[in-house]
Scaffold this active site. Structure first.
Site, PDB file in Angstrom:
ATOM      1  N   GLN A   1       0.819  -1.225   0.000  1.00 28.47           N
ATOM      2  CA  GLN A   1       0.000   0.000   0.000  1.00 28.47           C
ATOM      3  C   GLN A   1       0.845   1.264   0.000  1.00 28.47           C
ATOM      4  OE1 GLN A   1      -3.139   0.090  -0.616  1.00 28.47           O
ATOM      5  NE2 GLN A   1      -3.839  -1.988  -0.145  1.00 28.47           N
TER       6      GLN A   1
ATOM      7  N   CYS B   1     -10.535  -8.245   1.400  1.00 35.25           N
ATOM      8  CA  CYS B   1     -10.723  -9.666   1.700  1.00 35.25           C
ATOM      9  C   CYS B   1     -11.456  -9.841   3.020  1.00 35.25           C
ATOM     10  CB  CYS B   1      -9.383 -10.373   1.723  1.00 35.25           C
ATOM     11  SG  CYS B   1      -8.093  -9.351   2.317  1.00 35.25           S
TER      12      CYS B   1
HETATM   13  N1  PLP Z   1      -0.449  -6.424   1.882  1.00 41.81           N
HETATM   14  C1  PLP Z   1      -1.280  -5.381   1.934  1.00 41.81           C
HETATM   15  C2  PLP Z   1      -0.968  -4.261   2.870  1.00 41.81           C
HETATM   16  C3  PLP Z   1      -2.413  -5.350   1.128  1.00 41.81           C
HETATM   17  O1  PLP Z   1      -3.245  -4.306   1.192  1.00 41.81           O
HETATM   18  C4  PLP Z   1      -2.677  -6.436   0.264  1.00 41.81           C
HETATM   19  C5  PLP Z   1      -3.900  -6.461  -0.568  1.00 41.81           C
HETATM   20  O2  PLP Z   1      -4.910  -5.918  -0.189  1.00 41.81           O
HETATM   21  C6  PLP Z   1      -1.749  -7.497   0.224  1.00 41.81           C
HETATM   22  C7  PLP Z   1      -0.653  -7.453   1.057  1.00 41.81           C
HETATM   23  C8  PLP Z   1      -1.952  -8.656  -0.679  1.00 41.81           C
HETATM   24  O3  PLP Z   1      -1.611  -8.336  -2.005  1.00 41.81           O
HETATM   25  P1  PLP Z   1      -2.153  -9.253  -3.209  1.00 41.81           P
HETATM   26  O4  PLP Z   1      -3.601  -8.925  -3.372  1.00 41.81           O
HETATM   27  O5  PLP Z   1      -1.338  -8.856  -4.387  1.00 41.81           O
HETATM   28  O6  PLP Z   1      -1.907 -10.670  -2.802  1.00 41.81           O
END
Ligand code: PLP
Length: 375
Positions: A176, A319
């Protein structure tokens, strides 16, 4: 006109990133093939790696392409444990991404000790707490750079210094942060940094992991690609699009303009809904994120009405949103009931003045209708 204010969940693919993808699909060689089609693909892979490296102020050999932010975080964390079999302590924070926290839960079951640092009511992390938590047994300090729900930025520069002074590895989840703040790894000596394409105008299913030179990170997937660090034929269309997204950020980061739009959004909401409060508003945040709590109102009900009006925002991590659990981030900030009354608006380089005006034209009426509490 629909208004998309959920860019921390995912972003629109930039036109130039899409063009870069399409070129790789038409010119479809495998970068490991020796013939001309393969060598063309290899050249595109090298170009994208250079773009990502300069985006991070790193060297191309330090860039490993992955299939997502989640995968990069898993590679860095599991790899750090494998590199330090004698040290079974990890320090992290309570407000990490749910997928990372799930991995730490798994590691605890495997016998690792995990220390979760608290944050204060603004979502800030105190470097002194980190200093106290790290011991000779600590293999890894793992901290996100910017929080996905509030946008609050952790003091990664200070945290790396502490980790290095105690001889442990340092990983940061910059999913982020990338595309919202300038990242300069020539100045901030993290060992591992992770980011993800779909949060910065490249497609889903591609990300990058920075591994500092000299660290022999063991793979999760075995194979010859990515210098043996991540087996599997490269997702070249995604990788080319990621490289292009990095280039677009370097050419024009738009951070100032996005920050001004967010300031308008927040001023407009605070003025028209006097009991609204900004989560983490008293500390440094990435410029695109605004998490706002509305007294004790149910965010889901507000979001539902916004959705019907064509305005898309979220109550937290995409999620976790949709589940009935209050956000672990806002709970960690001590927000109690207000954790259920918060909405995250997240902007991007494509957000316009008109979109913010549309939100400000509709939201106060929704809140008034639901509460009768407006003045
Ligand atoms: N880390 C953070 C802070 C996130 O906001 C997200 C996704 O929302 C992820 C990791 C995971 O990334 P990805 O969707 O590419 O697996």
């Amino acid at each position: 006109m629909n208004v998309y204010l959920d860019n921390n969940a995912t972003t629109r693919v930039a036109r130039k990133s899409l063009d870069a993808m399409l070129e790789c699909m038409e010119d479809y060689g495998n970068p490991s093939s020796m013939h001309v089609l393969g060598q063309n693909a290899k050249k595109r892979l090298m170009d994208a790696r250079m773009q990502v490296a300069s985006f991070l102020a790193a060297s191309p050999q330090e860039v490993v392409f992955t299939g997502s932010g989640t995968e990069g975080n898993h590679m860095a964390i599991l790899g750090s444990c494998a590199l330090n079999p004698g040290k079974r302590h990890i320090v992290t924070s309570r407000v990490e991404h749910p997928a990372t926290l799930a991995l730490f839960g798994h590691l605890e079951k495997q016998g690792h000790r995990v220390t979760m640092l608290d944050v204060d009511e603004e979502g800030r992390l105190d470097p002194d707490d980190l200093e106290k938590a790290v011991t000779n047994e600590t293999a890894l300090v793992s901290l996100m750079w910017a929080n996905n729900e509030t946008g609050v930025v952790f003091p990664i520069g200070d945290a790396v210094k502490i980790a290095k002074s105690k001889g442990c590895l340092f990983h940061t989840d910059a999913v982020q942060c990338a595309g919202k703040l300038k990242i300069d790894l020539s100045r901030i000596p993290v060992d591992f940094l992770v980011f993800s394409g779909h949060k910065m105008h490249a497609p889903k299913g591609v990300g990058a992991l920075f591994v500092r030179k000299g660290i022999r990170l063991p793979p999760l997937f075995f194979g010859s690609q990515e210098r043996g660090r991540r087996g599997g034929t490269e997702n070249l269309p995604g990788i080319a699009a990621l490289g292009m997204a990095c280039r677009l950020f370097m050419e024009d980061d738009c951070c100032e303009r996005i920050g001004l739009l967010r300031a308008k959004l927040e001023a407009g909401i605070l003025e028209s809904i006097p009991f609204a409060r900004i989560n983490g508003g008293g500390t440094e945040r990435v410029p695109n994120t605004s998490s706002i709590r509305f007294g004790e109102m149910e965010s889901e009900a507000i979001l539902d009405r916004l959705d019907k009006a064509g305005i898309y925002a979220s109550s937290g991590a995409a999620c976790a949103a949709g589940g009935n659990q209050p956000s672990h981030v806002l709970v960690a900030m001590g927000l109690g009931k207000a954790a259920e009354a918060s909405i995250r608006f997240s902007l991007s380089r494509y957000t316009t003045e008109e979109e913010i005006a549309q939100l400000l034209g509709i939201l106060p009426g929704i809140v008034e209708q639901m509460t009768g509490r407006m003045q």
